[in-house]
Design an enzyme around this catalytic site. Sequence first.
Site, PDB file in Angstrom:
ATOM      1  N   SER A 119      -2.474  -5.348   9.805  1.00 32.40           N
ATOM      2  CA  SER A 119      -3.036  -5.982   8.465  1.00 32.40           C
ATOM      3  C   SER A 119      -2.746  -7.400   8.105  1.00 32.40           C
ATOM      4  O   SER A 119      -2.809  -8.399   8.884  1.00 32.40           O
ATOM      5  CB  SER A 119      -2.868  -5.009   7.344  1.00 32.40           C
ATOM      6  OG  SER A 119      -3.847  -5.489   6.191  1.00 32.40           O
ATOM      7  N   ASP A 215     -13.716  -0.031   8.598  1.00 29.92           N
ATOM      8  CA  ASP A 215     -12.566  -1.026   7.794  1.00 29.92           C
ATOM      9  C   ASP A 215     -13.293  -2.305   7.440  1.00 29.92           C
ATOM     10  O   ASP A 215     -14.127  -3.000   8.216  1.00 29.92           O
ATOM     11  CB  ASP A 215     -11.553  -1.421   9.095  1.00 29.92           C
ATOM     12  CG  ASP A 215     -10.588  -2.550   8.469  1.00 29.92           C
ATOM     13  OD1 ASP A 215     -10.438  -2.960   7.471  1.00 29.92           O
ATOM     14  OD2 ASP A 215      -9.583  -2.697   9.248  1.00 29.92           O
ATOM     15  N   HIS A 245      -8.632   1.272   8.010  1.00 33.41           N
ATOM     16  CA  HIS A 245      -7.899   0.461   7.866  1.00 33.41           C
ATOM     17  C   HIS A 245      -6.347   1.186   7.629  1.00 33.41           C
ATOM     18  O   HIS A 245      -6.193   1.872   6.381  1.00 33.41           O
ATOM     19  CB  HIS A 245      -7.990  -0.569   6.713  1.00 33.41           C
ATOM     20  CG  HIS A 245      -7.068  -1.924   6.820  1.00 33.41           C
ATOM     21  ND1 HIS A 245      -7.471  -3.138   7.520  1.00 33.41           N
ATOM     22  CD2 HIS A 245      -6.066  -2.185   6.218  1.00 33.41           C
ATOM     23  CE1 HIS A 245      -6.637  -3.782   7.468  1.00 33.41           C
ATOM     24  NE2 HIS A 245      -5.452  -3.258   6.393  1.00 33.41           N
TER      25      HIS A 245
END
Length: 274
Positions: A119, A215, A245
């Site tokens: 991320s 995501d 995600h």
Amino acid sequence: MHSVTERRTPVPVRIYDPGPGPGARPRPGAGPGSAWDRPLIVFFHGGGWVLCDLDTHDGLCRRLASLTGAVVVSADYRRAPEHRFPAAADDAFSVAAWAAEHARELDCDPARLIVAGDSSGGNLAAATALRARDHGARPAIAGQLLLYPVLDPRLDGVSASAYAEGFFHTTAHMRWYWDQYLGPDGDPADPYAAPGLAPDLSGLPPALVVLADCDPQREEGLAFARRLSRSGVLAQVQLHTGVFHGFLGAADHLPEAYAALAGAAAWLRGLGTS
């Protein structure tokens, strides 16, 4: 793990040493006690540059070390909004430079230094690779492992609309994280803040981009991988369907997460073998 230690470098780090494993190679002419050359992974945790720390990603780092045989150096970089860009990016680059200088001390091969992150940590990994290239390949980075990376503050891809809500991580969350990281005066086009908007991606190390299908960040990861390829950089994508995600943090519960980590580990072990 053979050992897990904490150390103060330019910023605090936690070092995971699995002992000699599948990623280790005998070091020619080395004496007892220093007989291995292993990959060295510098890992940056996710959390929107705001949340999470060494402990939240302890399990993920342990799995990476175990599956790859690499030593993993997890960086406790400064977080927003108290420390906005470029604080985290500066810390990430500093830890990568430290790791390169101390690779031999860790029984690792300096030529097998990989930056990795999930991320927003994937953002920091990509930014570190860009910055190293711009500093004459110092430190020399052999690969970048980008796990559903955050790369583009515009959030205008198809997935940012299709998966805006209902899949754990939301597009609204991501906009808020970008606001905290950049602040009111930050430049959203700065390539070290938004690697997906960097005008030139040539000369970067090989990349594996691991993506979750459901995501908001999926399209920016795909776009980055395409741009890397068009720039002459060896880039691979592993797209995992039906997951969200952050799914790699659930490897104890999701077979897809463990399989994704195993695939990433296989890619990493293959770096520099030809």
